[in-house]
Enzyme design. Structure first.
Site, PDB file in Angstrom:
ATOM      1  CG  ASP A   1       3.566   1.338  -3.445  1.00 53.51           C
ATOM      2  OD1 ASP A   1       4.491   1.366  -2.611  1.00 53.51           O
ATOM      3  OD2 ASP A   1       3.157   2.354  -4.016  1.00 53.51           O
TER       4      ASP A   1
ATOM      5  CD  GLU B   1       6.853   5.494 -10.708  1.00 52.37           C
ATOM      6  OE1 GLU B   1       5.997   5.714 -11.599  1.00 52.37           O
ATOM      7  OE2 GLU B   1       6.571   5.471  -9.507  1.00 52.37           O
TER       8      GLU B   1
END
Ligand code: 6A9
Length: 763
Positions: free
Chosen positions: A502, A733
């Protein structure tokens, strides 16, 4: 002819037998939490977007509600269950889940018993207890079954209020009976006093179930155990539905209100399994089956990962079991269409109707399939159950379109779409994602049956060619991720979602001149795996071998990606090292109110073609994917960057971006905190461990150093993920580089569960 091949693969998919396929749909999934009424999906149908093919019975759930205090108060006080997750789950027949919710402990267990033609029987047991002392709260458990337009449900009532059973018929289930047994005390110590409420209603859609239940709750029911004070509680009442919304399906709800501790059981018996059944799977028979399955799970876990043999402690083993189980518990079927945007059309178009069998990164945040996540998931699943992993892989490859593209994020159907902000929904047909499925295939290859591989091969070929063609870079043997953010003023550094990393810093000014190092390395890996596959099948392997060789040529790699000023490998592109976000007030419209200030990007030095000044995960890729030769003169620099505390080393694993890198921990916009700009991510750390292990085993001058780093990194990573699990009850995460704290989404038993393989040293 590719199209013909596609049809063949679709119709003749290898993998699990249909019966086993159905069994997997029995996995219970945590649906969502809601402060007043908590839902636990225990549905034969996988996560959200349950299969259409399930033939009507779309949901079978459990929710709970604690009475006393006002509902509103509760909803302000907390916004989630404190911890929950599968402790054991074999991916097929058995699972144990625990949910802790402010002093309340719910344990849900299921066993499936194969038989008949409709997936066999299932039984569930729910044990509720409270922790600590104080008066037992009054608790309601709601069990409900809903159809979505197809199939019928018939309530079997006792005394007009207790739903003793549901008799139903549905396309794929055939005839079945779901029996709700009366609650008992703990350890089967006789019946337990309870009050009952019942609701039958039409449902406008599955997404409205919680609202419907809330809508029918009234504070008029009374719990009156003999010889004890009466207590009022919220009970469902009446029939009907949500006002003004036409029903699409049918709901039957069973509310049991009691004081914990208690044990409740439900048994789904399939009509076609009657002949094979030896008594109902409930009470002592269920206890025995659960114990048998738990013991088998323990044995299989030890046989597979050998953690006991390596001296892992019991809490560590329990943690590893939970990590694997949580991943298995998230596996399910998803049905529907993606929304796609192609270069050839203005408007998004719905893709083909798809059926995807997949694991998910996170049951709570991202209950969908993600392409590159899945390759990592399959590394673990492939060790536990290779046939399951092969089946998942085959489903993913069934998603290829005629061009050879697989959409990165699988948001299939309306229900899945309703959970994703609109700007993320549409998948662009130029957008790739790392081909990690090939990483998984590399490990599945030796044991996979040839007919299976034969069917995969043309699709993998098409996929690889698509990547090779559409993500080509400006020069031979270079590659470029398409689909970077375009708005130049909005982001400190335009994101590259396709890469999976990202906001990891890339060239400040996206352009066609860019060459992306990580993609080049992925392509090298892809060519290597396809060459091995072709060889195994007796197909022409030479072109893949040649590509793999060219892409692993260390001199060429050096020429294209070695950045002397950085002392590491890097991306190349149109880049300015002097960018910053600055507050900026747009001019007011005449007569209008003063506009609010906004953060905009300022470029203080014109961009020029150069290497990108970011040291981090991308710089390591030639090492991570083991393209660097063991005697490479570049290896010491990369090992140094890994071990350097001002660069990538932390006591919790390798951070994603060097501490002394310009964009380290910088926000990308006012609303986008740093993501891949410092945090420790388990998937990349896993690749690092795997590679270090490889370099430690290969003859070469840096062998010792690689071995040393391997030991330290493994120790750091495993210890931290375990520590955070002990502290919070979840895998996360990503992990903060300063103190190791879990960050982002939880539970995240996607690639973070790879810690199990690191514990087992099984790469
Ligand atoms: C946005 C949010 C409340 C981001 O694990 C899935 C992906 C990875 O593939 C990717 O590498 N995650 C990583 O950078 C999560 C992506 C979530 C996008 C959905 C909508 C709404 O949820």
């Amino acid at each position: 002819d590719f199209q013909a091949v596609r049809d063949l693969v679709c119709s003749e998919r290898s993998g699990l037998a249909p019966e086993a396929r159905r069994a997997l749909r029995a996995l219970g999934v945590f649906r969502h939490t809601d402060a007043a009424v908590r839902c636990l999906l225990q549905q034969p149908g996988g996560p959200r977007g349950a299969p259409r093919g399930w033939g009507g019975l779309r949901r079978c759930w459990l929710m709970w509600l604690r009475h006393g205090g006002s509902l509103r108060h509760t909803s302000e006080q907390n916004d989630g269950v404190s911890r929950y997750g599968w402790l054991m789950h074999d991916g097929e027949n058995f699972g144990v889940q625990e949910i802790r919710d402010e002093g309340l402990v719910l344990r849900t267990e299921f066993v499936k018993q194969p038989g008949g033609e409709h997936g066999g029987d299932w039984s569930w047991r729910i044990t509720v207890k409270t922790e600590g002392n104080g008066p037992a709260p009054l608790l309601s458990l709601f069990f409900y079954v809903a159809t979505d337009g197809q199939g019928t449900l018939r309530p079997v009532l006792e005394n007009g209020t207790r739903l003793a059973a549901v008799a139903g018929t549905a396309e794929e289930l055939g005839d079945f009976t779901l029996t709700f047994l009366p609650p008992t005390g703990e350890a089967g110590e006789g019946p337990k006093y309870a009050s009952y409420n019942f609701l039958a209603a039409g449902v406008p859609g599955l997404h409205r179930l919680t609202d419907l239940v809330r809508h029918s709750l009234r504070d008029g029911s009374v719990f009156s155990p003999p010889g004890r004070p009466r207590r009022r509680y919220f009970g469902v009442s009446g029939t009907g539905g949500l006002p003004g919304e036409p029903p699409r399906g049918q709901l039957l709800l069973h509310q049991v209100t009691l004081e914990p501790p208690a044990v409740l059981e439900a048994a789904l018996e399939s009509g076609s399994a009657a002949a094979a059944r030896r008594g109902r799977l409930a009470g002592p028979a269920l206890s025995a089956a659960l114990a048998r399955h738990a013991a088998a799970f323990e044995r299989r876990f030890e046989d597979t990962f050998g953690l006991g043999a390596r001296g892992a402690s019991l809490p560590q083993r329990r943690f590893a079991q939970a990590a694997l189980s949580e991943m298995l518990g998230g596996v399910g079927f998803f049905h529907g269409r993606s929304l796609l945007r192609s270069e050839r059309r203005e408007e998004p178009v719905p893709g083909a109707e798809a059926a995807l069998f997949t694991a998910v990164p996170s049951r709570s945040c991202f209950p969908r399939g993600f392409l590159w996540d899945e390759g990592f998931h399959l590394l673990l699943l492939g060790r536990w159950d290779p046939a399951l992993a092969r089946d998942i892989l085959a489903h993913w490859l069934d998603l290829l379109n005629a061009d050879g593209w697989i959409p990165r994020e699988q948001i299939l159907g309306e229900e899945a779409r309703s959970r994703v902000p609109p700007e993320f929904v549409v998948q662009h047909s130029e957008t790739a994602n790392p081909p990690t499925l090939l990483l998984a295939l590399e490990r599945l290859l030796p044991d996979a049956p040839l007919p299976y591989l034969r069917r995969l091969f043309p699709r993998l070929h098409a996929w690889f060619q698509w990547l090779n063609r559409t993500q080509a870079g400006p020069e031979p043997f270079t590659f470029r991720w398409r689909g970077r953010d375009t708005d130049p003023e909005r982001f400190l550094n335009p994101k590259t979602l396709s890469s999976g990393l990202d906001d990891y810093p890339r060239a400040s000014h996206p352009s066609a001149q860019e060459r992306h190092l990580d993609l080049r390395c992925w392509m090298a890996l892809g060519a290597r795996v396809l060459a091995a596959l072709a060889e195994r099948l007796g197909e022409p392997a030479a072109p893949y071998r040649a590509t793999a060789a060219a892409l692993s040529d260390n001199d060429l790699l050096d020429r294209l990606h070695w950045a002397p000023e950085l002392g590491a490998f890097a991306d190349f592109g149109n880049h300015s090292a002097a960018v910053a976000l600055r507050w900026h007030r747009p001019p007011a419209a005449p007569g209008g109110p003063p506009p609010s200030p906004r953060l905009r990007r300022e470029v203080r030095e014109a961009p020029r073609p150069r290497f990108v000044d970011a040291l981090g995960y991308v710089s390591l890729f030639p090492l991570l994917l083991q393209l660097l030769r063991a005697d490479s003169p570049r290896l010491p620099a990369l090992l140094g960057a890994m071990r350097g505390e001002r660069q990538l080393w932390t006591p919790f694993g390798l951070r994603s971006l060097a501490r002394d890198s310009p964009l380290y921990l910088r926000r990308n916009t006012e609303h986008d905190p740093p993501y891949w700009r410092g945090s420790v991510w388990v998937n990349i750390n896993f690749l690092a461990l795997r590679a270090l292990r490889g370099y430690a085993a290969a003859a070469g001058p840096h062998r010792e150093r690689a071995a040393q780093l391997y030991r330290e990194l493994r120790q750091n990573l495993v210890a931290n993920v375990f520590r955070q699990y002990e502290a919070t009850g979840f895998l996360w995460e990503h992990y903060r580089d300063s103190d190791g704290a879990g960050q982002g989404c939880r539970p995240f038993a996607g690639w973070s569960a790879l810690v199990v393989l690191a514990m087992a040293e099984d790469y």
